[in-house]
Design an enzyme around this catalytic site. Sequence first.
Site, PDB file in Angstrom:
ATOM      1  N   TYR A   1      31.971  34.894  39.327  1.00  0.00           N
ATOM      2  CA  TYR A   1      31.930  35.622  38.045  1.00  0.00           C
ATOM      3  C   TYR A   1      31.212  34.830  36.962  1.00  0.00           C
ATOM      4  CZ  TYR A   1      35.811  37.741  40.570  1.00  0.00           C
ATOM      5  OH  TYR A   1      36.597  38.317  41.531  1.00  0.00           O
TER       6      TYR A   1
ATOM      7  N   TYR B   1      44.661  44.359  41.310  1.00  0.00           N
ATOM      8  CA  TYR B   1      43.468  43.658  41.792  1.00  0.00           C
ATOM      9  C   TYR B   1      43.626  43.443  43.290  1.00  0.00           C
ATOM     10  CZ  TYR B   1      39.936  40.283  42.870  1.00  0.00           C
ATOM     11  OH  TYR B   1      38.861  39.672  43.467  1.00  0.00           O
TER      12      TYR B   1
ATOM     13  N   ASP C   1      49.914  44.478  49.320  1.00  0.00           N
ATOM     14  CA  ASP C   1      48.953  43.370  49.263  1.00  0.00           C
ATOM     15  C   ASP C   1      49.706  42.118  48.809  1.00  0.00           C
ATOM     16  OD1 ASP C   1      47.094  41.485  48.567  1.00  0.00           O
ATOM     17  OD2 ASP C   1      45.754  42.846  47.496  1.00  0.00           O
TER      18      ASP C   1
ATOM     19  N   LYS D   1      45.222  33.710  51.351  1.00  0.00           N
ATOM     20  CA  LYS D   1      45.366  32.578  50.420  1.00  0.00           C
ATOM     21  C   LYS D   1      46.222  31.427  50.970  1.00  0.00           C
ATOM     22  CE  LYS D   1      44.423  35.087  46.124  1.00  0.00           C
ATOM     23  NZ  LYS D   1      43.357  34.352  45.493  1.00  0.00           N
TER      24      LYS D   1
HETATM   25  N1  PMP Z   1      44.342  40.726  46.838  1.00  0.00           N
HETATM   26  C1  PMP Z   1      44.916  39.975  45.870  1.00  0.00           C
HETATM   27  C2  PMP Z   1      46.254  40.399  45.338  1.00  0.00           C
HETATM   28  C3  PMP Z   1      44.275  38.850  45.382  1.00  0.00           C
HETATM   29  O1  PMP Z   1      44.839  38.125  44.385  1.00  0.00           O
HETATM   30  C4  PMP Z   1      43.021  38.478  45.929  1.00  0.00           C
HETATM   31  C5  PMP Z   1      42.259  37.248  45.451  1.00  0.00           C
HETATM   32  N2  PMP Z   1      42.424  36.862  44.165  1.00  0.00           N
HETATM   33  C6  PMP Z   1      42.472  39.269  46.945  1.00  0.00           C
HETATM   34  C7  PMP Z   1      43.165  40.375  47.380  1.00  0.00           C
HETATM   35  C8  PMP Z   1      41.134  38.939  47.537  1.00  0.00           C
HETATM   36  O2  PMP Z   1      41.208  37.792  48.312  1.00  0.00           O
HETATM   37  P1  PMP Z   1      39.895  36.943  48.632  1.00  0.00           P
HETATM   38  O3  PMP Z   1      39.461  36.341  47.337  1.00  0.00           O
HETATM   39  O4  PMP Z   1      40.370  35.924  49.634  1.00  0.00           O
HETATM   40  O5  PMP Z   1      38.889  37.876  49.199  1.00  0.00           O
END
Ligand code: PMP
Length: 430
Positions: free
Chosen positions: A16, A143, A246, A275
């Site tokens: 970003y 997100y 998620d 993560k």
């Molecule tokens: N879902 C959530 C809730 C996230 O916080 C993130 C990353 N910040 C993602 C999906 C995407 O993961 P990545 O950056 O490993 O593609």
Amino acid sequence: MLTNLEFDRQHIWHPYTSMVDPLPCYPVQSANGVELQLTDGSKLIDGMSSWWAAIHGYNHPRLNQAVSEQLAKMSHVMFGGITHQPAIELCRRLVAITADELECVFLADSGSVAVEVAMKMALQYWQAKGQTRRKFLTLNHGYHGDTFGAMSVCDPHNSMHRLYRGFLPDNLFASGVDIPFGAKWNENDSSLNHFSSLLQQHHTDIAAVILEPIVQGAGGMRFYHVNYLKQIRRLCDEYQILLISDEIATGFGRTGELFACQHAQIVADIQCMGKALTGGYMTLSAVITKRNIAETISQGDAGCFMHGPTFMANPLACAVACASLDLLAENRWQQQVKNIAVVLEQELRPLAESPYVQDVRVLGAIGVVEMTKPVNMASLQKFFVRQGVWIRPFGKLIYLMPPFVIESEQLCRLTHAIAEAVSRPDVVFG
Ligand code: PMP
């Protein structure tokens, strides 16, 4: 010849960030425990866990050992037609630590890809049942990642939707979930009305509801009431819509439960993890589903689930993920997270008195100070680096999600730096 930093500035994209007028980047030489060491020798206490991931800190001997032992055997081998011990071992553990109903694991490359996989699974599930479903229902302020499917369920008011309008799938967004976690529940709360009316209106076209359970992360670090999640699960059951959770940011203890759905004692039909899965060592994600979803997809026209990345189930990543899960259990993550929560609450709560602070909130090992207006990232970050801490604010939010292994004194260095900053509007707002 350009110096390294000049080369970086002129040739390398950062997340970003503008290629014309980029924010400064700090060169990290090594990282150990909860400290990042810059090339000038200065050390910064890490308040970010490298975006939720490095829960055991950096350069951990056990995680290093897991990688090097696996490296000596094989770093990678295709997963098509082949299987291997690190993947089997990891999936055994994921099946064991998630809810009983979650049984079938798909290993993917990153969080965003896990979200794509989950969405594709939901679409294929309905196709296999002879129904075409074209929409996902989600919550405002969410997100889920930066790939197209994931972006299409991110908060519609942020720039990503505007930027890719016409190309992004059009999904459904429910407003609400405004009662914070731990606040008094209001039986007559109308926030869910919008959600349930969207469900009622569109349920024959909705493949799944997708949400971040309890904590909405990059969309605003909002913590919402468990009853929303309970009610959403109930409504999904009523309309027989799949629920995708998620847990990419919330998973593996960060919120005080191993998975955030446990706060509401609900189980999703499809759960994404990433993560912290590898303790932040390398990229890997996992999608776990109920067996009937896997079976239904497999009985459809395609006869299989249509996804198979080159680096699926990378053995190095699987091996380090197993070691990370061992550490999580041995380190008694619940106590670690509780201790962090106590300090965050004690140290950050008083900042709510500041006229520049709109809200302070703490859940598990997450502490958020929401300012009254957007911060000046460059000036604030520079200030934090001078204070010997690594904290990366965004928008109006200054927040901490430190490695679970952080000591109280180190955590106080982080919270004191925030307190200091909050008293300096010239620094915070630039
Ligand atoms: N879902 C959530 C809730 C996230 O916080 C993130 C990353 N910040 C993602 C999906 C995407 O993961 P990545 O950056 O490993 O593609």
